[in-house]
Design a protein around this motif. Structure first.
Motif: not given
Length: 324
Positions: A130-137, A159-166, A274-277
């Protein structure tokens, strides 16, 4: 009480010790007592044993970096969880034991009907993904990511988090029999991690922009990931499963395409708020069946040597401290 100790840093196949330690005291104010139901054996546990990880516990130390447990007793002033709740203890709290005291302020009740085995694995891999998907790009719906180690816990979470985020994902695996499995897990494009894979992906995604690469393998696989990336993308490494410390291949696109490179470590201070959320998001995805990592086997604490050997050979295994 049974536990697994690290008496000294060394070979993970040799140093862990199955021991009896004193029972924890009754919880003080702000603490809870939990029984540990399942505790994964992670590759970062093995790195901790070898002294090859940023986290170095004071020895001797109880091993184990994540788990799921059930609340047995509450100290004064604890109102955020109740007796009987499922919880995940803080990172690096020494989970390979039957019972443990933890501070209550970081805890929350996990979904009671969710699979406890899956809940035991939300502390590290989904948060890393989740953090890698949000923190760099600044990824936008419709963007593509590419990753190797797609069959790993981090890979499946990505894979699961990417799909949930479109987002859409290109997933590289090292064995052909894994392709249908990762497709079934939601991977949009799944290919063997081999020369020529980037050209195959380009033909499949057309004008799609590949803006982020997640590298859990290192070595030649790192150089291949760069081939997938669009100009201005980011390459984020989080593990070196191949054991290789160099990346043979053409690295010139790093400069030609202005690709930034990073190494991810979850326990950095800037991520803690950002960890709790993210934990709550992962727990809800487990409860909804959207986040799942196959478990090869569970082991008793007394079988820790076999559990480590199984992990080194491949496959996700968990320790079950309540099993005799």
């Amino acid at each position: 009480m049974r536990a697994v100790h690290l008496p000294a840093f060394g070979d993970p196949t040799e140093v862990p010790a199955y021991v009896n330690i004193p029972e924890p005291a009754q919880p003080a104010a702000g603490q809870v007592l939990i029984e540990v139901l399942y505790a994964p054996v992670n590759h970062n546990d093995l790195l901790v044993m070898g002294g090859n990880f940023p986290y170095h516990p004071e020895l001797p130390a109880v091993l184990g970096n994540e788990a799921v447990g059930r609340v047995l007793a509450l100290g004064d002033g604890v109102t955020n969880v109740r007796q009987g709740d499922l919880v995940t203890p803080p990172l690096y709290s020494g989970t390979w034991r039957e019972r443990m005291l933890v501070q209550a302020d970081e805890l929350f009740a996990l979904p009671p009907d969710a699979d406890a085995l899956q809940l035991s694995m939300i502390r590290i891999n989904p948060l890393t993904a989740g953090l890698m998907l949000s923190e760099y790009v600044d990824l936008q719906p419709g963007d593509w990511i590419v990753q190797n180690a797609a069959n790993s816990g981090v890979g499946r979470a990505a894979i699961a988090l990417a799909k949930a985020r479109g987002l859409r994902s290109i997933n590289l695996v090292r064995r052909p029999e894994l392709i249908p499995e990762i497709q079934a897990a939601g991977g949009d494009v799944v290919l063997l991690d081999e020369p020529g894979a980037a050209a195959k992906a380009a033909a499949l995604i057309g004008n799609g922009k590949v803006r982020l690469a997640l590298d859990g393998v290192s070595g030649a696989s790192t150089a291949r990931l760069i081939e997938f990336l669009s100009p201005g993308a980011a390459l984020v490494a989080y593990a070196m499963m191949s054991g290789e410390k160099v990346a043979p291949g053409d690295l010139m696109p790093l400069m030609f395409k202005s690709i930034s490179s990073h190494f991810f470590y979850q326990n950095r201070p800037q991520y803690r708020s950002k960890i709790p959320a993210l934990l709550r998001e992962a727990a809800q995805m487990v409860a909804a069946g959207q986040l799942h990592t196959p478990v090869a086997r569970t082991y008793a604490l007394s079988e820790v040597a076999d559990a480590i050997a199984h992990t080194l050979a491949g496959g996700k295994v968990l320790l079950a401290p309540q099993t005799n």
